[in-house]
Motif scaffolding. Structure first.
Motif, PDB file in Angstrom:
ATOM      1  N   GLN A  98       0.957  -1.196   0.019  1.00 49.56           N
ATOM      2  CA  GLN A  98      -0.023  -0.092   0.075  1.00 49.56           C
ATOM      3  C   GLN A  98       0.921   1.339   0.131  1.00 49.56           C
ATOM      4  OE1 GLN A  98      -3.485   0.603   2.681  1.00 49.56           O
ATOM      5  NE2 GLN A  98      -3.003  -1.665   3.536  1.00 49.56           N
ATOM      6  N   LEU A  99       0.497   2.193  -1.017  1.00 47.71           N
ATOM      7  CA  LEU A  99       0.997   3.635  -0.926  1.00 47.71           C
ATOM      8  C   LEU A  99       0.334   4.299   0.395  1.00 47.71           C
ATOM      9  CD1 LEU A  99       1.556   4.180  -4.597  1.00 47.71           C
ATOM     10  CD2 LEU A  99       3.257   3.896  -2.946  1.00 47.71           C
ATOM     11  N   SER A 103      -1.546  10.874   7.243  1.00 48.75           N
ATOM     12  CA  SER A 103      -2.844   9.737   7.443  1.00 48.75           C
ATOM     13  C   SER A 103      -2.490   8.630   8.198  1.00 48.75           C
ATOM     14  CB  SER A 103      -3.355   9.680   6.261  1.00 48.75           C
ATOM     15  OG  SER A 103      -2.750   8.811   5.223  1.00 48.75           O
ATOM     16  N   HIS A 104      -1.263   8.053   7.861  1.00 51.42           N
ATOM     17  CA  HIS A 104      -0.859   6.834   8.529  1.00 51.42           C
ATOM     18  C   HIS A 104       0.695   7.069   8.975  1.00 51.42           C
ATOM     19  CE1 HIS A 104      -0.325   2.423   9.094  1.00 51.42           C
ATOM     20  NE2 HIS A 104       0.809   2.776   8.795  1.00 51.42           N
ATOM     21  N   ASP A 155       9.868   8.985   1.453  1.00 52.57           N
ATOM     22  CA  ASP A 155      10.796  10.355   1.567  1.00 52.57           C
ATOM     23  C   ASP A 155       9.736  11.202   2.486  1.00 52.57           C
ATOM     24  OD1 ASP A 155       8.254  10.843   0.412  1.00 52.57           O
ATOM     25  OD2 ASP A 155       8.707  11.449  -1.444  1.00 52.57           O
ATOM     26  N   ASP A 156       9.880  12.353   2.579  1.00 50.83           N
ATOM     27  CA  ASP A 156       9.380  13.179   3.793  1.00 50.83           C
ATOM     28  C   ASP A 156       7.664  13.112   3.768  1.00 50.83           C
ATOM     29  OD1 ASP A 156       9.012  14.563   1.425  1.00 50.83           O
ATOM     30  OD2 ASP A 156       9.476  16.762   2.296  1.00 50.83           O
ATOM     31  N   LYS A 157       7.153  12.737   2.757  1.00 55.10           N
ATOM     32  CA  LYS A 157       5.800  12.846   2.714  1.00 55.10           C
ATOM     33  C   LYS A 157       4.947  11.442   2.523  1.00 55.10           C
ATOM     34  CE  LYS A 157       1.925  14.804   0.084  1.00 55.10           C
ATOM     35  NZ  LYS A 157       1.498  15.876  -1.143  1.00 55.10           N
ATOM     36  N   TYR A 158       5.701  10.381   1.761  1.00 55.65           N
ATOM     37  CA  TYR A 158       5.067   9.112   1.856  1.00 55.65           C
ATOM     38  C   TYR A 158       5.618   7.962   2.334  1.00 55.65           C
ATOM     39  CZ  TYR A 158       2.736  11.807  -1.965  1.00 55.65           C
ATOM     40  OH  TYR A 158       1.912  12.737  -2.582  1.00 55.65           O
ATOM     41  N   GLY A 159       5.113   6.727   2.463  1.00 57.39           N
ATOM     42  CA  GLY A 159       5.638   5.543   2.969  1.00 57.39           C
ATOM     43  C   GLY A 159       4.782   4.468   2.220  1.00 57.39           C
ATOM     44  N   ALA A 218     -11.167  16.485   9.277  1.00 58.89           N
ATOM     45  CA  ALA A 218     -10.924  15.747   8.493  1.00 58.89           C
ATOM     46  C   ALA A 218      -9.511  15.506   8.032  1.00 58.89           C
ATOM     47  CB  ALA A 218     -11.614  16.022   6.941  1.00 58.89           C
ATOM     48  N   VAL A 219      -8.910  14.278   7.875  1.00 59.10           N
ATOM     49  CA  VAL A 219      -7.500  13.722   7.443  1.00 59.10           C
ATOM     50  C   VAL A 219      -7.807  12.976   6.264  1.00 59.10           C
ATOM     51  CG1 VAL A 219      -5.533  12.424   8.194  1.00 59.10           C
ATOM     52  CG2 VAL A 219      -6.651  13.937   9.860  1.00 59.10           C
ATOM     53  N   ASN A 220      -7.242  13.501   5.150  1.00 61.69           N
ATOM     54  CA  ASN A 220      -7.327  12.907   3.835  1.00 61.69           C
ATOM     55  C   ASN A 220      -6.040  11.920   3.711  1.00 61.69           C
ATOM     56  OD1 ASN A 220      -8.607  12.383   1.323  1.00 61.69           O
ATOM     57  ND2 ASN A 220      -8.624  14.779   1.021  1.00 61.69           N
ATOM     58  N   ALA A 221      -6.372  10.867   2.992  1.00 60.24           N
ATOM     59  CA  ALA A 221      -5.480   9.857   2.633  1.00 60.24           C
ATOM     60  C   ALA A 221      -5.015   9.881   1.372  1.00 60.24           C
ATOM     61  CB  ALA A 221      -6.134   8.365   3.154  1.00 60.24           C
TER      62      ALA A 221
END
Length: 585
Positions: A370-371, A376-377, A403-407, A478-481
């Motif tokens: 999963q990206l 959000s996570h 990176d600094d934004k994604y996992g 709200a927290v967007n994924a």
């Protein structure tokens, strides 16, 4: 050898409750902690042990020690996550009182763990410095909740008191049951001891301390500084006047400021190959060495960025979230060393890809990638630093910041597997890492159909008018994924959460729940069997012009909190109906 699986190694400590050992899990190839009581358990103790071990295993939080397994044979053993950190009481014995800011950092994390425990209607009952583990980076974990047969017991003239007198709330010291509020008191007493150097009831014989606790006689603070007002509230004699664990976490966060504890990386034996021994690294090293010796000109081997999308702020790995292809991160052939494998692109949400590996069992191993966004996570750590999530025998999970934004999350799942699931997950994660080190996440071959939910922002399906069915929830929470394909809203006044996500569902498989109709849409309402405090509504999305396919799209909306799930079904149905009304036709 315990239970034919856990090889005992070193006795780490012994207290009034029992002995803790490190052990090697020969099945999942990892270090764990095993604990057993000093005394042989009676049959009644065994029944209680089973119940409370099951309760403890429900808690999954980065600041709580996870319970993996329970062994109930000739001896009772609890199998837990291993942490090499020292207990807070040992740290205090070595260093003396700690600065208020450091105590706030530790307390904020333990309050977060208590909040998660309380959300599952579990009371810890024995929060104290000895049950808090702190590593060299001040990453803190709470341990030993719920295991009553190991709880320290102090004999008093009027019977038995279960707990630790120096950190007991007045109502518990008086013989009433422990509650969430008494856990908050005990955390306050623990933070008091950490910053002042002694329990708020002072040092004396256990029965004297217990008597002071009953009367609520507290020592004054001298070193607490910015912690003093909050400690006074947490140590209030009346439980109703104490803040909740969530409020404590928020207040301590205000003292802590920008600090955030790093997640320690769990290293397992015999698994991941060191970076400098991996083929990709060695190939790059050879090229660099050749360049240094021969003076050649190096040309970038990264593929040129694809057109059609602006780069996401702060990230070069994902050019366009809705065009990012998670299946491009997995190498099916690499997984075929374990058995025949096939890729499935339409399982779950749109940020997910699965490879099913046939290992000779009745079902294949489901390898899922999963990206995710780190907002959000929560994914802590440096890029490409692998975090091994708490796992069990049926599932092995990995998380890797990109990176600094994604996992990226990788898991391998199969009930009663005949193979090492973590070995499969690690091979999958190696292919993910190799792909990401070469450049951006591969793009999808084609955009989603115009009528697909993949083009609908999940957070826009519920507005403030719809959210009024639950107190304290508004659109600002709200927290967007990833890809705007999931959204969460949180109540500011209660422990209620709304989770709306998209799902791809096999058309021939029934949708779980009681059938109903919401506007123009078929829907299904169900109480979640694995989480008794939630209710889920699935809304079928079938636009008239959408050709029949092997999968259908669903809006899946869950409302959960700290009350029975039946109390949330009306709100969940109302919210699902509001969301369905905004779906494209």
């Amino acid at each position: 050898m315990v239970d034919g699986r856990y090889q005992l190694e070193d006795a780490r400590g012994s207290g009034s409750g029992g002995v803790v050992w490190t052990a090697f899990d020969r099945k999942l190839k990892r270090t764990v902690a095993l604990k057993r009581p000093h005394a042989v358990a009676s049959q009644a103790d065994r029944l209680q042990f089973r119940r409370e071990a099951q309760t403890a295993a429900q808690v999954h939080h980065p600041n709580a020690i996870s319970v993996f397994d329970a062994v109930d044979g000739d001896e009772c053993w609890l199998v837990m996550e291993y942490s090499p950190a020292d207990s807070l009481d040992r740290i205090l014995a070595t260093t003396g009182p700690l600065p208020p800011e450091r105590v706030a950092r530790i307390g904020m994390q333990i309050a977060a763990a208590l909040d998660a425990i309380h959300a599952k209607n579990i009371v810890h009952r024995d929060v104290k410095p000895g049950n808090i583990l702190v590593n060299e980076h001040d990453f803190a974990k709470l341990t030993d909740f719920g295991i009553s047969i190991w709880r320290e017991v102090t004999q008093t003239s009027d019977g038995q008191f279960s707990g630790t007198p120096a950190y007991a709330a007045p109502e518990v010291a008086a013989g009433r049951p422990a509650t969430e509020a008494s856990d908050v008191f005990s955390l306050g007493a623990t933070l008091f001891a950490a910053v002042e150097g002694a329990s708020p009831f002072g040092a004396a014989e256990p029965e004297q301390v217990l008597d002071r606790a009953r009367r609520g006689e507290l020592l004054p603070t001298h070193r607490a500084g910015p912690l003093a007002p909050l400690l006074a509230e947490m140590l209030a004699a009346r439980p109703s006047r104490r803040p909740t664990a969530a409020q404590v976490r928020q207040r301590l966060g205000e003292i802590v400021g920008e600090w955030e504890a790093p997640t320690p990386v769990v290293h397992s034996r015999g698994r991941r190959t060191p970076l400098w021994r991996r083929p990709l690294y060695q190939a790059v090293a050879v090229v660099v060495l050749a360049a240094a010796v021969g003076g050649v000109v190096l040309i970038s081997l990264d593929p040129p960025p694809e057109p059609g999308g602006a780069a996401a702020p702060g990230s070069a790995l994902v050019v366009d979230e809705r065009m990012a292809n998670p299946c491009g991160l997995l190498d099916r052939k690499a997984l075929e060393r374990f058995g025949p494998a096939e890729v499935h692109t339409s399982y779950g949400n749109f940020n997910r890809c699965d490879v099913l590996v046939n290992v000779g069992a009745r079902e294949p191993v489901d390898v899922e990638v999963q990206l995710v966004t780190r907002k959000s996570h929560p994914v802590r750590g440096e890029p490409f630093e692998v975090v091994e999530e708490p796992s069990n025998s049926d599932e092995c999970d990995r998380t890797m910041p990109a990176d600094d934004k994604y996992g990226v999350r990788v898991s391998a799942k199969l009930p009663a597997p005949p193979v090492d699931l973590c070995a499969i997950a690690d091979v999958a994660l190696d292919t993910v890492e190799s792909t990401l080190r070469r450049g951006p996440v591969p793009r999808r071959a084609a955009p989603f159909p115009a009528e697909s939910l993949a083009n609908v922002d999940a957070c826009q399906l519920l507005d403030d008018s719809a959210l009024t069915v639950l107190p304290g929830v508004d659109s600002g929470s709200a927290v967007n994924a990833f890809g705007n394909w999931a959204c969460k809203w949180y109540s500011l006044v209660s422990r209620t959460e709304i989770n709306l996500r998209y799902d791809q569902h096999a058309a021939q498989e029934p949708i779980k729940g009681e059938s109903t109709r919401l506007g123009d849409h078929d829907a299904f309402v169900r109480l979640d069997t694995d989480l008794s405090t939630s209710c889920t509504v699935s809304v079928l999305h079938e636009p008239a012009n959408l050709p029949r396919r092997t999968t259908v799209e669903l809006v899946v909306l869950t409302v959960k909190g700290d009350r029975p799930g039946t109390e949330y079904c009306a709100a969940a149905t109302s919210l699902a109906e509001a969301a369905a009304a905004k779906l494209p036709r």
